[in-house]
Scaffold this motif. Structure first.
Motif, PDB file in Angstrom:
ATOM      1  N   LEU A 103      28.924  40.554  42.452  1.00  0.00           N
ATOM      2  CA  LEU A 103      30.450  40.360  42.401  1.00  0.00           C
ATOM      3  C   LEU A 103      31.225  41.381  42.658  1.00  0.00           C
ATOM      4  CD1 LEU A 103      30.418  37.727  39.493  1.00  0.00           C
ATOM      5  CD2 LEU A 103      30.685  37.164  41.925  1.00  0.00           C
ATOM      6  N   HIS A 104      30.911  42.610  42.192  1.00  0.00           N
ATOM      7  CA  HIS A 104      31.660  43.826  42.558  1.00  0.00           C
ATOM      8  C   HIS A 104      31.618  44.190  43.988  1.00  0.00           C
ATOM      9  CE1 HIS A 104      32.779  47.975  41.821  1.00  0.00           C
ATOM     10  NE2 HIS A 104      31.780  48.423  42.551  1.00  0.00           N
ATOM     11  N   SER A 107      33.774  41.361  45.669  1.00  0.00           N
ATOM     12  CA  SER A 107      35.278  41.486  45.531  1.00  0.00           C
ATOM     13  C   SER A 107      35.634  42.683  46.141  1.00  0.00           C
ATOM     14  CB  SER A 107      35.331  41.396  44.118  1.00  0.00           C
ATOM     15  OG  SER A 107      34.821  42.550  43.149  1.00  0.00           O
ATOM     16  N   ASN A 110      36.970  41.576  49.610  1.00  0.00           N
ATOM     17  CA  ASN A 110      37.854  40.612  49.811  1.00  0.00           C
ATOM     18  C   ASN A 110      38.864  40.613  48.521  1.00  0.00           C
ATOM     19  OD1 ASN A 110      38.983  37.946  49.401  1.00  0.00           O
ATOM     20  ND2 ASN A 110      37.366  36.854  50.477  1.00  0.00           N
ATOM     21  N   TRP A 113      38.858  37.414  46.348  1.00  0.00           N
ATOM     22  CA  TRP A 113      38.077  37.708  45.282  1.00  0.00           C
ATOM     23  C   TRP A 113      38.145  38.353  44.198  1.00  0.00           C
ATOM     24  CZ3 TRP A 113      32.663  35.517  47.034  1.00  0.00           C
ATOM     25  CH2 TRP A 113      32.833  34.400  47.978  1.00  0.00           C
ATOM     26  N   GLU A 114      38.623  39.672  44.622  1.00  0.00           N
ATOM     27  CA  GLU A 114      38.753  40.903  43.716  1.00  0.00           C
ATOM     28  C   GLU A 114      39.701  40.524  42.529  1.00  0.00           C
ATOM     29  OE1 GLU A 114      40.826  43.997  41.755  1.00  0.00           O
ATOM     30  OE2 GLU A 114      41.660  43.063  43.439  1.00  0.00           O
ATOM     31  N   LEU A 117      38.249  37.421  40.360  1.00  0.00           N
ATOM     32  CA  LEU A 117      37.032  38.125  39.298  1.00  0.00           C
ATOM     33  C   LEU A 117      37.670  38.937  38.397  1.00  0.00           C
ATOM     34  CD1 LEU A 117      34.278  38.868  38.726  1.00  0.00           C
ATOM     35  CD2 LEU A 117      34.398  40.704  40.313  1.00  0.00           C
ATOM     36  N   VAL A 140      36.046  48.246  40.635  1.00  0.00           N
ATOM     37  CA  VAL A 140      36.299  47.209  41.786  1.00  0.00           C
ATOM     38  C   VAL A 140      37.708  47.386  42.253  1.00  0.00           C
ATOM     39  CG1 VAL A 140      36.933  44.846  42.029  1.00  0.00           C
ATOM     40  CG2 VAL A 140      34.734  45.481  40.602  1.00  0.00           C
ATOM     41  N   SER A 144      37.703  48.415  46.206  1.00  0.00           N
ATOM     42  CA  SER A 144      38.506  47.495  47.157  1.00  0.00           C
ATOM     43  C   SER A 144      39.912  48.116  47.772  1.00  0.00           C
ATOM     44  CB  SER A 144      39.239  46.380  46.065  1.00  0.00           C
ATOM     45  OG  SER A 144      39.924  45.478  47.075  1.00  0.00           O
TER      46      SER A 144
END
Length: 154
Positions: A103-104, A107, A110, A113-114, A117, A140, A144
C-alpha cells in the motif's frame, strides 16, 4: 500421619500440600497403635462402628485425583493454545507488514490512494501500534511528494 503427608507433598508434581483422607489416617493409626483382644486401643466404641468415613475418604481422594488430572490437562491445552496464538499473531503481523509495504508503494504513486490510506489509518488505528505508524504515514507523504515533484519536473 504428618510424616506421610510430608512425604506425599514432596513427591507431588504440583508442590501443593497433601492432606490424607480419613481412610488413610485410620489405616496409619491402626498400624501404629497396639491392639488388645483384637481391638485397636484408644478409639473407644469406634471399634464397633462400620467405617462410613472410610468410603467417604476414598471418594474424596478419587475426586482430588480426577481434578488434578483435569487441571494438568487444562494446563497443557492452555500452553498449546498460547503457542498457536503466538504463531498466528506472527503470521498475521508478517502478512499485514507486507500489505502495508504494498500500500505504501501504491499510494506513493497516486495522491487519491495516498489520501484514502492516510484517512483509513486514522479512522482504524491498530491497537498496540506505536510511533512507527506516524513514521510510515510521513514516509508515504514524503515519497508521494517526491514522486509528483519528479513527474512535474519532467
Amino acid at each position: 500421619v504428618e510424616d506421610r503427608q510430608t512425604q506425599l507433598t514432596q513427591q507431588s508434581t504440583d508442590g501443593l500440600p497433601v492432606t490424607l483422607s480419613t481412610l488413610e489416617v485410620d489405616k496409619i493409626y491402626e498400624d501404629v497403635v497396639p491392639k488388645k483382644n483384637g481391638r485397636t486401643l484408644g478409639i473407644g466404641s469406634v471399634n464397633d462402628v462400620p467405617r462410613a468415613t472410610s468410603s467417604y475418604g476414598q471418594t474424596r481422594d478419587d475426586e482430588v485425583i480426577q481434578l488434578r488430572r483435569e487441571s494438568d490437562e487444562l494446563r497443557r491445552e492452555s500452553t498449546e493454545l498460547r503457542h498457536e496464538l503466538a504463531s498466528a499473531q506472527s503470521a498475521f503481523t508478517a502478512r499485514v507488514g507486507g500489505l502495508e509495504g504494498f500500500l505504501h508503494v501504491v499510494s506513493a504513486t497516486n495522491p487519491e490512494w495516498e489520501s484514502l490510506l492516510r484517512n483509513l489509518r486514522r479512522q482504524n488505528p491498530i491497537l498496540g501500534e506505536s510511533s512507527s505508524h506516524t513514521h510510515a504515514e510521513a514516509d508515504v507523504e514524503r515519497t508521494s511528494d517526491e514522486f509528483y515533484r519528479a513527474m512535474n519536473d519532467s
